[in-house]
Motif scaffolding. Structure first.
Motif, PDB file in Angstrom:
ATOM      1  N   HIS A 100     -20.193 -20.370 -24.462  1.00 52.79           N
ATOM      2  CA  HIS A 100     -19.820 -18.988 -24.152  1.00 52.79           C
ATOM      3  C   HIS A 100     -19.760 -18.702 -22.651  1.00 52.79           C
ATOM      4  O   HIS A 100     -19.228 -17.682 -22.243  1.00 52.79           O
ATOM      5  N   LYS A 101     -20.299 -19.618 -21.829  1.00 48.56           N
ATOM      6  CA  LYS A 101     -20.303 -19.345 -20.391  1.00 48.56           C
ATOM      7  C   LYS A 101     -20.216 -20.662 -19.634  1.00 48.56           C
ATOM      8  O   LYS A 101     -20.687 -21.697 -20.082  1.00 48.56           O
ATOM      9  N   ILE A 102     -19.588 -20.599 -18.445  1.00 48.92           N
ATOM     10  CA  ILE A 102     -19.535 -21.735 -17.538  1.00 48.92           C
ATOM     11  C   ILE A 102     -20.189 -21.343 -16.222  1.00 48.92           C
ATOM     12  O   ILE A 102     -20.055 -20.199 -15.762  1.00 48.92           O
ATOM     13  N   SER A 103     -20.914 -22.270 -15.627  1.00 48.94           N
ATOM     14  CA  SER A 103     -21.531 -22.060 -14.317  1.00 48.94           C
ATOM     15  C   SER A 103     -21.034 -23.145 -13.376  1.00 48.94           C
ATOM     16  O   SER A 103     -21.017 -24.327 -13.735  1.00 48.94           O
ATOM     17  N   LEU A 104     -20.623 -22.746 -12.185  1.00 49.95           N
ATOM     18  CA  LEU A 104     -20.250 -23.704 -11.144  1.00 49.95           C
ATOM     19  C   LEU A 104     -21.500 -24.010 -10.327  1.00 49.95           C
ATOM     20  O   LEU A 104     -22.253 -23.101  -9.975  1.00 49.95           O
ATOM     21  N   ILE A 105     -21.727 -25.273 -10.020  1.00 50.33           N
ATOM     22  CA  ILE A 105     -22.900 -25.650  -9.237  1.00 50.33           C
ATOM     23  C   ILE A 105     -22.509 -26.658  -8.162  1.00 50.33           C
ATOM     24  O   ILE A 105     -21.629 -27.493  -8.353  1.00 50.33           O
ATOM     25  N   ASN A 106     -23.156 -26.535  -7.027  1.00 47.41           N
ATOM     26  CA  ASN A 106     -23.110 -27.570  -5.993  1.00 47.41           C
ATOM     27  C   ASN A 106     -24.314 -27.380  -5.073  1.00 47.41           C
ATOM     28  O   ASN A 106     -25.222 -26.602  -5.406  1.00 47.41           O
ATOM     29  N   ALA A 107     -24.325 -28.074  -3.967  1.00 45.93           N
ATOM     30  CA  ALA A 107     -25.495 -28.021  -3.080  1.00 45.93           C
ATOM     31  C   ALA A 107     -25.795 -26.602  -2.601  1.00 45.93           C
ATOM     32  O   ALA A 107     -26.950 -26.283  -2.292  1.00 45.93           O
ATOM     33  N   MET A 108     -24.779 -25.752  -2.579  1.00 43.49           N
ATOM     34  CA  MET A 108     -24.946 -24.389  -2.080  1.00 43.49           C
ATOM     35  C   MET A 108     -25.095 -23.366  -3.204  1.00 43.49           C
ATOM     36  O   MET A 108     -25.428 -22.213  -2.937  1.00 43.49           O
ATOM     37  N   ILE A 109     -24.826 -23.762  -4.438  1.00 48.91           N
ATOM     38  CA  ILE A 109     -24.750 -22.803  -5.550  1.00 48.91           C
ATOM     39  C   ILE A 109     -25.714 -23.207  -6.658  1.00 48.91           C
ATOM     40  O   ILE A 109     -25.580 -24.279  -7.250  1.00 48.91           O
ATOM     41  N   ASP A 110     -26.664 -22.330  -6.964  1.00 47.20           N
ATOM     42  CA  ASP A 110     -27.643 -22.585  -8.020  1.00 47.20           C
ATOM     43  C   ASP A 110     -27.028 -22.353  -9.404  1.00 47.20           C
ATOM     44  O   ASP A 110     -26.027 -21.648  -9.553  1.00 47.20           O
ATOM     45  N   LEU A 111     -27.682 -22.922 -10.402  1.00 42.66           N
ATOM     46  CA  LEU A 111     -27.276 -22.727 -11.791  1.00 42.66           C
ATOM     47  C   LEU A 111     -27.260 -21.245 -12.148  1.00 42.66           C
ATOM     48  O   LEU A 111     -28.223 -20.521 -11.883  1.00 42.66           O
ATOM     49  N   ASP A 112     -26.172 -20.791 -12.735  1.00 38.42           N
ATOM     50  CA  ASP A 112     -25.975 -19.429 -13.236  1.00 38.42           C
ATOM     51  C   ASP A 112     -25.864 -18.371 -12.137  1.00 38.42           C
ATOM     52  O   ASP A 112     -25.902 -17.186 -12.420  1.00 38.42           O
TER      53      ASP A 112
END
Length: 198
Positions: free
Chosen positions: A175-187
């Motif tokens: 139901h949801k997607i989260s983008l993550i990388n070194a600068m972006i936390d989960l959710d």
């Protein structure tokens, strides 16, 4: 000469997830120079600007060592929609400064904010992040990323996400997607899977 980059989040002078960045940097260098001495990233972070905002540190390096370290105040991109893009040949398993293939695919995003790349029938990454999908059992990340990101690795090791193979037709069960990388936390940058477009 090949150039690579580590992007490190820094807040109030403190680098985040440094151990995993250091492991990836040294692993990459040793693919080209197996006898290269271990590089301690902290040795190169002596002049961090005094800043209350989150900083994005870009450490540019090559098989011979660190070339330069750059700092900038971090501004997050607003992404709320993704276009599915299919490419079976793209290769970005090392975090290179050469993003030609990714940029070529990103030109196909049409009205969407970014792309979600499908390679050989499996979901991989966006043009600049790993992804996680949420269902009633928690968060899942594709077992087939283009790049094994440091945030992704941290979340896997902490048990906050799990790996599984995800095909395009599987996306609808989340139901949801989260983008993550070194600068972006989960959710912290997430939206409905209804905003993923064929």
């Amino acid at each position: 000469m090949c150039q690579f980059v580590e992007t490190i989040r820094i807040f109030q002078g403190n680098p985040f997830n440094l151990e995993r960045h250091e492991q990836r940097l040294n692993h990459t260098i040793r693919l080209f120079r197996s006898s290269a001495p271990w590089i301690n990233i902290r040795d190169y972070l002596q002049d961090i600007p005094k800043e209350d905002n989150i900083l994005k540190c870009r450490m540019i390096y090559h098989p011979g060592g660190i070339e330069k370290v750059e700092y900038a105040v971090y501004h997050r991109k607003m992404v709320k929609s993704l276009k599915l893009i299919y490419d079976d040949d793209i290769d970005y398993h090392l975090k290179s400064t050469d993003r030609t293939e990714l940029d070529r695919l990103k030109e196909l995003q049409e009205y969407c904010d970014d792309i979600l790349i499908i390679k050989k029938g499996f979901v991989t990454d966006t043009s600049y992040t790993n992804v996680c999908f949420q269902d009633q059992n928690g968060w899942w990340t594709p077992a087939t990323p283009l790049l094994e990101g440091t945030m992704r690795q941290k979340l896997l090791e902490e048990g906050k996400i799990k790996e599984c193979e995800i095909r395009p037709e599987d996306i609808q069960r989340f139901h949801k997607i989260s983008l993550i990388n070194a600068m972006i936390d989960l959710d912290s940058l997430s939206f409905s899977i209804r905003q993923i477009h064929p």
